[in-house]
Structures are given as structure tokens and as C-alpha cells.
Design a protein around this motif. Sequence first.
Motif, PDB file in Angstrom:
ATOM      1  N   GLY A  51       0.775  -1.015   0.169  1.00 37.13           N
ATOM      2  CA  GLY A  51      -0.187  -0.102   0.111  1.00 37.13           C
ATOM      3  C   GLY A  51       0.452   1.113   0.156  1.00 37.13           C
ATOM      4  O   GLY A  51       0.384   2.250   0.061  1.00 37.13           O
ATOM      5  N   PRO A  78       0.524   4.466   4.234  1.00 39.84           N
ATOM      6  CA  PRO A  78      -0.885   3.657   5.064  1.00 39.84           C
ATOM      7  C   PRO A  78      -0.949   3.595   6.530  1.00 39.84           C
ATOM      8  O   PRO A  78      -0.830   2.844   7.163  1.00 39.84           O
ATOM      9  CB  PRO A  78      -1.135   1.923   4.542  1.00 39.84           C
ATOM     10  CG  PRO A  78       0.751   1.825   4.319  1.00 39.84           C
ATOM     11  CD  PRO A  78       1.067   2.800   3.272  1.00 39.84           C
ATOM     12  N   LEU A  81      -2.896   4.030   9.270  1.00 39.67           N
ATOM     13  CA  LEU A  81      -4.192   2.476   8.992  1.00 39.67           C
ATOM     14  C   LEU A  81      -3.340   1.617  10.411  1.00 39.67           C
ATOM     15  O   LEU A  81      -4.397   0.619  10.883  1.00 39.67           O
ATOM     16  CB  LEU A  81      -4.439   2.103   7.875  1.00 39.67           C
ATOM     17  CG  LEU A  81      -4.982   2.800   6.915  1.00 39.67           C
ATOM     18  CD1 LEU A  81      -4.970   1.771   5.462  1.00 39.67           C
ATOM     19  CD2 LEU A  81      -6.127   3.930   7.267  1.00 39.67           C
ATOM     20  N   LEU A  91      -7.062  -3.785   2.685  1.00 46.12           N
ATOM     21  CA  LEU A  91      -4.919  -3.276   2.616  1.00 46.12           C
ATOM     22  C   LEU A  91      -4.624  -4.368   1.656  1.00 46.12           C
ATOM     23  O   LEU A  91      -4.342  -4.884   0.598  1.00 46.12           O
ATOM     24  CB  LEU A  91      -4.434  -2.899   3.323  1.00 46.12           C
ATOM     25  CG  LEU A  91      -3.397  -1.992   2.392  1.00 46.12           C
ATOM     26  CD1 LEU A  91      -3.188  -1.256   1.254  1.00 46.12           C
ATOM     27  CD2 LEU A  91      -2.305  -1.366   3.366  1.00 46.12           C
ATOM     28  N   ILE A 119      -7.485   2.917  -1.532  1.00 47.71           N
ATOM     29  CA  ILE A 119      -6.273   3.586  -0.666  1.00 47.71           C
ATOM     30  C   ILE A 119      -6.890   4.459   0.562  1.00 47.71           C
ATOM     31  O   ILE A 119      -6.451   4.870   1.685  1.00 47.71           O
ATOM     32  CB  ILE A 119      -5.018   3.429  -0.595  1.00 47.71           C
ATOM     33  CG1 ILE A 119      -3.973   1.854  -1.147  1.00 47.71           C
ATOM     34  CG2 ILE A 119      -3.846   3.895   0.251  1.00 47.71           C
ATOM     35  CD1 ILE A 119      -3.369   1.307  -1.989  1.00 47.71           C
TER      36      ILE A 119
END
Length: 243
Positions: A51, A78, A81, A91, A119
Amino acid sequence: MEFEDDAFVLGARTFGESGAIVDFLTARHGRYAAHVAGGASRRIKPMLQAGVRVRMQYRARMSEQLGGASLEPVGEGPSALFDDSLALAGLSAAAAVTATALPEREPHPGAFLALESLITALGFPDIWPAVYVRFEAGLLQDLGFGLDLSKCAATGAVDDLVYVSPRTGRAVSRQAGEPYHDRMLALPRFMLSAQAGLDPGDVGAGLSLTGHFLEAFVYGPVNRPLPQPRVWLVDKLSQSQRL
């Protein structure tokens, strides 16, 4: 052979003492694998998480050989997250499906844009599971196996489309499909319109729908199952009552 392109990391594996073989989805060149020198180092390893968006410079002596890539990170990736295990599961599933469904070195700009949109959506817990379903539908479309949800395959009607034929991927109206409802796939409303709301069970129905055609058209013909991260995503969404 040389090119420079925007890319998302799909996955990486250790190669040698300090390098890594990394799978990328590029914006203009499709899915590419490349050797990244120093991929196991503390500086580069964070850039090789699924990602992460990078600007990659790819070089190979010959077009058919595995080349090498140098990377520059783009944006924060990412990292936001990391406290959301469900979004990270989404993801991971998207990266795994992309890496195994798309052929290598074949341009698929639509798939890049779809992954980019997903995303971005992962930061919004209420909507990303539905966006994930649309991502898989878009991937099928980009591979030439798009669902035809424009009208009823049996009658041509454009209203009250609630089923999809598991054989053809075409929508079927409630009236035409009712006699065969036990053999039909459910068609959630949000797949017909971005403005439609989410009803209970819609995400699960959408994942069953796209999963069926990924198995039928992409993985089944080469005797491969759906990627395990995709299976885990369905389990996690079910446990969190998000299906």
C-alpha cells in the motif's frame, strides 16, 4: 530498458542478505517485479509495506530480465491505518488480489486508479468495505470480465434489478429471476448507484458476487484459490458484523 513511474507496493520478499524482490503496481506499465538493493535495511524496509506509494526508477539490461528499482516515497502511505486492523486487512486483501490477478508487465491504468481510490477510502470505516467490493468489480472489468448490470438479461428491464446470473455476470430483475432465486447471486443496490445506501448484508452480498467471478474467470482456470488475505478479510468483516 528504463522507465520512471508512480507505483504502489503490493508485497516484498527477502532476497539475499540485504535485498528484496518487490511486486509493484505502476500507473502506466502495469504490475512489475524488481530487485530493490538494501530492501532489508531500516531506511528502505518501511517503503516496502503493501500500500505504500512510491516513485520508482526501473532499470534492466534486457526487457525480459528482472530489473532493479530505486524508490522515493510519496505521501505518508498507510501508516495512519496501523491502529485499524480491519482496514489493514482490507489493504492486504486488495494487494494480494491485485498481485495475483493481474498479468505481469501489462498496462492496467484502471486498476491503478481503483487501488488508489480504495487506499484513500480505507480511512473512512463506514464506506471502505463497499468501496472494496467496487474495487474488485473494477478489477474484473479491467481484466475483460466486467459485470453487466445495466439491464435485465432476460427482459431488458432497467428497474428492480436484484440478481446476477452466476453464469454470465448479467443483471436479472426480481420478476424474471424469482423462479430461480436459489441459483442467483444477490445484487446489492450500492453496486448499481454510488448514491444508493448500504443495507444490512450488502457488503457480504457484494463480496460473494465479486468472489464468485474472480474464482470463475481468474483463479479457477489456473487451478488457484482466492488469495488467503482475501479469505481472511471476509472472516474479519463477518466477525466485526460489517457484512
